[in-house]
Scaffold this motif. Structure first.
Motif, mmCIF file in Angstrom:
data_model
loop_
_atom_site.group_PDB
_atom_site.id
_atom_site.type_symbol
_atom_site.label_atom_id
_atom_site.label_comp_id
_atom_site.label_asym_id
_atom_site.label_seq_id
_atom_site.Cartn_x
_atom_site.Cartn_y
_atom_site.Cartn_z
ATOM 1 N N THR A 5 40.232 40.867 25.087
ATOM 2 C CA THR A 5 40.607 40.011 23.968
ATOM 3 C C THR A 5 41.634 38.962 24.376
ATOM 4 O OG1 THR A 5 42.348 41.556 23.295
ATOM 5 C CG2 THR A 5 40.181 41.855 22.309
ATOM 6 N N VAL A 6 41.849 38.781 25.666
ATOM 7 C CA VAL A 6 42.838 37.816 26.128
ATOM 8 C C VAL A 6 42.428 36.411 25.707
ATOM 9 C CG1 VAL A 6 43.863 36.742 28.146
ATOM 10 C CG2 VAL A 6 43.601 39.206 28.066
ATOM 11 N N LEU A 217 41.309 40.515 34.349
ATOM 12 C CA LEU A 217 39.976 39.999 34.026
ATOM 13 C C LEU A 217 39.046 40.110 35.227
ATOM 14 C CD1 LEU A 217 40.917 36.867 31.887
ATOM 15 C CD2 LEU A 217 39.803 38.950 31.089
ATOM 16 N N LEU A 218 39.566 39.848 36.431
ATOM 17 C CA LEU A 218 38.739 39.964 37.624
ATOM 18 C C LEU A 218 38.313 41.408 37.849
ATOM 19 C CD1 LEU A 218 37.461 38.733 40.127
ATOM 20 C CD2 LEU A 218 39.653 39.037 41.323
ATOM 21 N N LEU A 239 36.833 33.746 39.035
ATOM 22 C CA LEU A 239 36.398 33.694 37.643
ATOM 23 C C LEU A 239 35.721 32.357 37.331
ATOM 24 C CD1 LEU A 239 39.487 35.348 35.900
ATOM 25 C CD2 LEU A 239 37.267 36.392 36.401
ATOM 26 N N MET A 240 36.250 31.270 37.870
ATOM 27 C CA MET A 240 35.613 29.962 37.677
ATOM 28 C C MET A 240 34.227 29.953 38.298
ATOM 29 S SD MET A 240 38.867 27.436 38.400
ATOM 30 C CE MET A 240 37.825 25.969 38.390
ATOM 31 N N ALA A 241 34.100 30.481 39.512
ATOM 32 C CA ALA A 241 32.795 30.516 40.170
ATOM 33 C C ALA A 241 31.813 31.383 39.398
ATOM 34 C CB ALA A 241 32.951 31.040 41.602
ATOM 35 N N LEU A 242 32.307 32.485 38.850
ATOM 36 C CA LEU A 242 31.443 33.396 38.081
ATOM 37 C C LEU A 242 30.865 32.701 36.857
ATOM 38 C CD1 LEU A 242 30.360 36.245 37.482
ATOM 39 C CD2 LEU A 242 32.532 36.735 36.364
ATOM 40 N N LEU A 243 31.712 32.057 36.058
ATOM 41 C CA LEU A 243 31.216 31.394 34.855
ATOM 42 C C LEU A 243 30.353 30.187 35.194
ATOM 43 C CD1 LEU A 243 34.150 31.473 32.270
ATOM 44 C CD2 LEU A 243 32.274 33.072 32.609
ATOM 45 N N ALA A 244 30.738 29.420 36.215
ATOM 46 C CA ALA A 244 29.955 28.238 36.578
ATOM 47 C C ALA A 244 28.556 28.628 37.044
ATOM 48 C CB ALA A 244 30.688 27.446 37.668
#
Length: 275
Positions: A5-6, A217-218, A239-244
């Motif tokens: 929930t962050v 989160l990671l 995290l950026m690479a994951l969402l992208a």
């Protein structure tokens, strides 16, 4: 607070694309103006229907006149507002004039049950007490809810407000090769929304909190990636690479689905939203 929930507030609507949208609730001033409009229109409808009922019933039979006026009152205070708000999916005349809409607490469209609850409570707090209970309740509620909203599970939003989506994360160049070859499973909506909100608000955290949330989160996202990201990378880069990468794969999948539909169904037979 769990890391899932962050960055997702109590007023955020998490869409199917795991994007948390902040639907701005209508302020007290807008609700007062809208309520005044609805109150004036309601009393006008009440007086008009009572006059028609009295005219049709005649002045000789008191019981018939009383029944007709009662029916007219119920129609003006409950039936008409309920029908209007149900048909318009959450709009009264005051809402139409000021660009407002009533929605459920989860930001979905209201149904007949919500509209009739608001209307029945409104008979007391708006017509019976000239809106004073509704005003007092709205002053002390963070979403400016009146008692009818509390019982129905609704609140009023600014329907004409443009919602700005946060920009999608960009792929870190040094992780592009790993992301392209990794097996990345779909993330739970809550986790994806938390990661997106965290990345869009990193500048608002202190360095210590930022590092802690990134690591948490990671750790939650790692089971959805195989192989694990190269060691030594900052959590925010991963995290950026994951969402992208997930966004890129979802976009490619949607394009393939659209191309397949175009082959199977002629373009002129597709629904307007899918052409």
């Amino acid at each position: 607070m769990s890391s899932s929930t962050v960055g997702v507030g109590a007023d955020d609507l998490v869409t199917g694309e795991a994007v948390a949208l902040d639907l701005p609730h209508a302020g007290l001033g807008l609700r007062i103006c809208s309520g005044i409009i609805d109150l004036v229109v309601g009393f006008a409808a009440l007086w008009g229907l009572q006059w028609v009922a009295y005219s049709l019933a005649g002045a000789g039979d008191d019981a018939l006149v009383g029944a007709a006026i009662t029916i007219a009152t119920i129609g003006a205070m409950v039936a008409i507002p309920t029908t209007f708000e149900t048909v318009t999916r959450g709009k009264t005349l005051g809402h139409l004039a000021l660009g407002l809409r009533t929605v459920r607490d989860d930001a979905g469209p209201i149904s007949f049950r919500h509209a009739v609850t608001r209307a029945m409570v409104g008979v007391i707090e708006i017509y019976g007490c000239l809106g004073m209970p509704a005003l007092i309740c709205a002053v002390f509620n963070r979403r400016a809810k009146r008692f009818g909203d509390l019982l129905a599970g609704t609140y009023v939003v600014r329907d004409r407000q443009k919602v700005a989506l946060p920009p999608p994360p960009e792929m870190p160049p040094h992780l592009a090769a790993w992301a392209a070859g990794a097996d990345i499973a779909p993330l739970p909506d809550a986790l994806a929304a938390a990661i997106r909100q965290f990345l869009s608000r990193t500048g608002s955290f202190s360095p210590g909190i930022r590092e802690e949330l990134g690591q948490r989160l990671l750790a939650e996202a790692t089971p959805f990636m195989a192989p694990a990201p190269p060691p030594g990378n900052h959590p925010e880069w991963v995290l950026m690479a994951l969402l992208a990468e997930r966004r890129s794969r979802d976009a490619a999948r949607l394009q393939r689905d659209q191309a397949l539909r175009a082959k199977v169904v002629p373009p002129d037979q597709l629904e307007p939203g899918r052409r």
